[in-house]
Design an enzyme around this catalytic site. Structure first.
Site: not given
Length: 733
Positions: A413, A466
């Protein structure tokens, strides 16, 4: 008789222990040779009397010296021995126990060395709480890193949460504190009581390496053994390491466990891990997805963070069951041929008092300077990637999930927030690197170490970034200057594609390049195309809700969007609810609107997604050259006025291909000529306007024949019927 200096030293150590700032209580407590005999000391501050019960027999009274410190001397003995302590408390309450301070350390020099160097790849096997037999005695070994603390104690159910009873010893310069406590069992709740070196009140901290926690909002760690579950997924683990990930089909179903489906008849509670194993596993298999991606499963204190503010990195959230229940879920999906990816958050962590922040009274896991250690967007703290122990904590955590939970991939993330020192910061709110630049060199080193470790130790497991910027070579090899990820989320494709499809078709001709621009960089990385949870929250609405037009047009546009995505180069990721066109924006507090499947229009979208997955997995041209320019060729990229696009997907196997034609206007087009790579018959492989998907049923009768008329730079062509707001696929046959 002891010399005055020796007596003074013992008195000093006693005072340090009573003040709970003795860094090595074993030096004073426990059993020790003492001149021509043996001395035993114990610290039980509320005891009225203590007796030593040696294993060779007898019962020796101890003398109370000061503040709960008792001492017994056995003259004439040369060797230390095993013993019990018989402790009496007011009210004639007596307890017999093994003395924790009679045991040698459970950590070895190599463990301490590799931990200090940041190279202990199985750090979780030594840190935290472990059920072991030590010198033939069952108990739990505890270890925690708190280098600046004045003192650390283990507190829990076994000692009334009294920090005086089990102070730990510091293992030299490593900053690690250790203690073996006999007769503590599995399921025991505990924390570390840490006394800062600068004074102030003691802090109760959860174990950073705890394998299990209480159900939030409770925050205690729980003693848990990792060796109970019996895996049966060896065949899956072997098969996943075969072949190159970029040449495999990846159709990922992104799931938030707490809101995928709820049990209405039981207080609208979420499914447990075990319930989810069968319900989600059966659903995903029926829908044809290759993988499930779970929003973070690590324990987190704040539910509405969806797991993106992790409090306990080594413990699955207890909201949905026992850690072995999560293992059951993963094992079952593997047996169904479905991979499991988890979202992993190494960039930042919350400020909750029991968690990692200010862990030993100083900025230990985070940077001390808020210009480096504070994340303004989320109000969280940023890991100090320049510290060996912190990098080791995180890389070992990644390997922990792969080894102990058989996870098939990590979606990392917020990578951009790690790569840039000025991420979401104004001028003067960040510190440049040594060259004056904005690149976070320490985070880059960490990410490369992470990806190298995963590739080296777990072939077939993927790490996905990401990453929302134009940072170069995110998914390229480390030895070529890349970060070493397997895939990168294509955020540019997502933004441009949703922008185009959200426009009323009358305006789409002015946004034609939103769908063509991405092909200029589509092969610069190994991309995954995400329509994730981030696109259906915070007022953005659902995918269905963002489509223009009336209900019929919304469904047709969504079907076209999905088929466009499945034909486009790049692996696929779709957040739950998108596969049947949920109109409402996603909420983590309630179930998806499964009742919508009673309506043919929504059921048709679901049927389409299942067929997209089936065809996608069956046709290598749709996936095996995703990252190679030879896998894609435009046929009609410039038909902006008609909102028509056409391209070819080619397999690594010569001759195998799929032609995709999209008519993204609401106007049906008859006898529309499109170029094809060769003359002959083509099967209409998929048509989003088919009646079974909720469309009008317009199409090409399932098959076409191309003629030897060059068109669009191709050697053959055909006159097609293009339904409105549709995508049609053709393949030779």
């Amino acid at each position: 008789m002891k010399k005055p200096a020796e007596r003074q030293q013992i008195d000093t150590e006693i005072q340090q222990l009573l003040e709970l700032r003795h860094s090595e209580p074993h030096h004073l407590l426990g059993i020790h040779p003492d001149g021509d005999g043996i001395v035993v000391r114990a610290y039980r501050p509320d005891a009225t009397a203590i007796h030593v019960v040696p294993d060779f027999g007898g019962r020796v009274p101890m003398t109370h010296r000061k503040g709960g410190i008792f001492e017994a001397r056995l003259n004439g003995r040369e060797q230390v021995f095993n013993y019990l302590l018989e402790v009496e408390y007011p009210g004639n309450k007596t307890f017999t126990l093994r003395d924790p301070y009679s045991f040698l350390p459970t950590l070895g020099e190599l463990d301490l060395y590799y931990a200090g160097q940041g190279r202990h790849e199985k750090l979780w096997e030594r840190m935290g709480a472990h059920l072991i037999h030590h010198n033939g005695v069952a108990g739990v070994s505890f270890a925690v890193w708190a280098p600046t603390a004045a003192g650390v104690s283990v507190v829990g159910d076994f000692n009334g949460w009294d920090g005086r009873l089990h102070p730990m010893r510091r293992m030299g310069a490593s900053g690690i504190w250790e203690l073996f406590i006999p007769e503590v069992g599995e399921g025991t709740r505990y924390k570390f009581e840490i006394r800062p070196n600068h004074g102030g009140s003691p802090m109760l901290k959860a174990d950073p390496f705890a394998f299990r926690t209480e159900v939030p909002p409770a925050t205690a760690s729980v003693v848990h053994a990792l060796n109970h579950f019996s895996w049966t997924d060896s065949q899956w683990l072997t098969s996943r390491s075969e072949g190159e990930p970029t040449q495999k089909p990846w159709s990922v179903y992104e799931v938030h466990i707490g809101s995928w489906r709820r049990v209405v008849q039981d207080g609208d509670r979420p499914l447990t891990y075990r319930e989810l194993a069968h319900e989600l596993g059966d659903y995903v298999k029926r829908m044809g997805f290759t993988h499930v991606e779970l929003l973070p499963v690590s324990e987190h204190p704040y539910g509405p963070s969806w797991g993106y503010q992790v409090g306990n990195y080594y413990a699955p959230t207890a909201r949905y069951g026992h850690p072995d229940d999560l293992r059951y879920f993963i094992n079952h999906l593997h047996e169904q041929g479905i991979g499991v990816i988890i979202d992993w958050v190494p960039g930042h962590f919350p400020r909750d008092a029991h968690a990692l922040g200010n862990f030993d009274g100083t900025a230990l896991y985070e940077h001390a300077d808020p210009r480096q250690g504070s994340q303004p967007d989320w109000g969280t703290l940023v890991f100090n990637f320049g510290r060996n122990e912190v990098r080791n904590f995180l890389i070992a955590n990644a390997l922990f999930w792969l080894e102990e939970y058989h996870i098939d991939g990590l979606r990392v993330d917020a990578v951009a927030s790690m790569l840039y020192l000025d991420y979401s910061r104004k001028h003067g709110e960040w510190i440049p690197n040594r060259w004056g630049g904005r690149e976070n060199e320490e985070a880059i080193t960490f990410l490369r170490e992470l990806n190298d470790s995963v590739r080296r130790k777990h072939p077939g497991v993927v790490v996905i970034a990401e990453e929302s910027t134009a940072w170069p070579k995110v998914s390229q090899p480390i030895n070529e200057g890349g970060l070493g990820f397997h895939f990168k989320w294509n955020m540019g494709w997502m933004h441009d594609t949703l922008l185009y499809f959200s426009k009323d078709p009358i305006y789409r001709q002015h946004h034609h390049n939103n769908l063509t621009f991405g092909l200029l960089y589509a092969f610069s990385e190994n991309f995954m195309l995400p329509l994730s949870h981030d696109e259906v929250v915070h007022g953005k609405g659902s995918l269905y809700g963002r489509m223009p037009g009336d209900a019929w047009q919304k469904r047709a546009n969504l079907r076209a969007l999905l088929a466009w995505m499945w034909a486009h180069p790049g692996k696929k990721l779709l957040f739950m609810g998108g596969e049947f066109g949920q109109p409402a924006e996603w909420s983590s507090d309630r179930s998806l609107d499964w009742h919508l499947l009673e309506e043919p229009g929504h059921r048709g979208i679901q049927t389409l997604v299942a067929d997209l997955n089936r065809v996608y997995r069956d046709i290598p041209a749709l996936y095996d050259a995703d990252s190679e320019p030879r896998g894609f060729q435009w046929v009609q990229p410039d038909s902006a006025a008609s909102n028509v696009f056409s391209f070819i997907r080619r397999s690594r196997t010569p001759g195998r291909h799929v032609v995709c034609v999209a008519n993204l206007s609401p106007v049906p087009r008859e006898n529309y000529r499109v170029g094809f790579p060769r003359q002959g018959s083509y099967q209409e492989l998929l048509n989003t306007d088919a009646q079974e998907y909720g469309g009008s049923g317009m199409g090409n009768g399932g098959q076409i024949h191309t003629e030897a008329q060059p068109w669009d730079g191709q050697e053959a062509s055909a006159l097609l019927t293009l339904p409105p707001l549709s995508v049609v696929w053709f393949t030779p046959g």
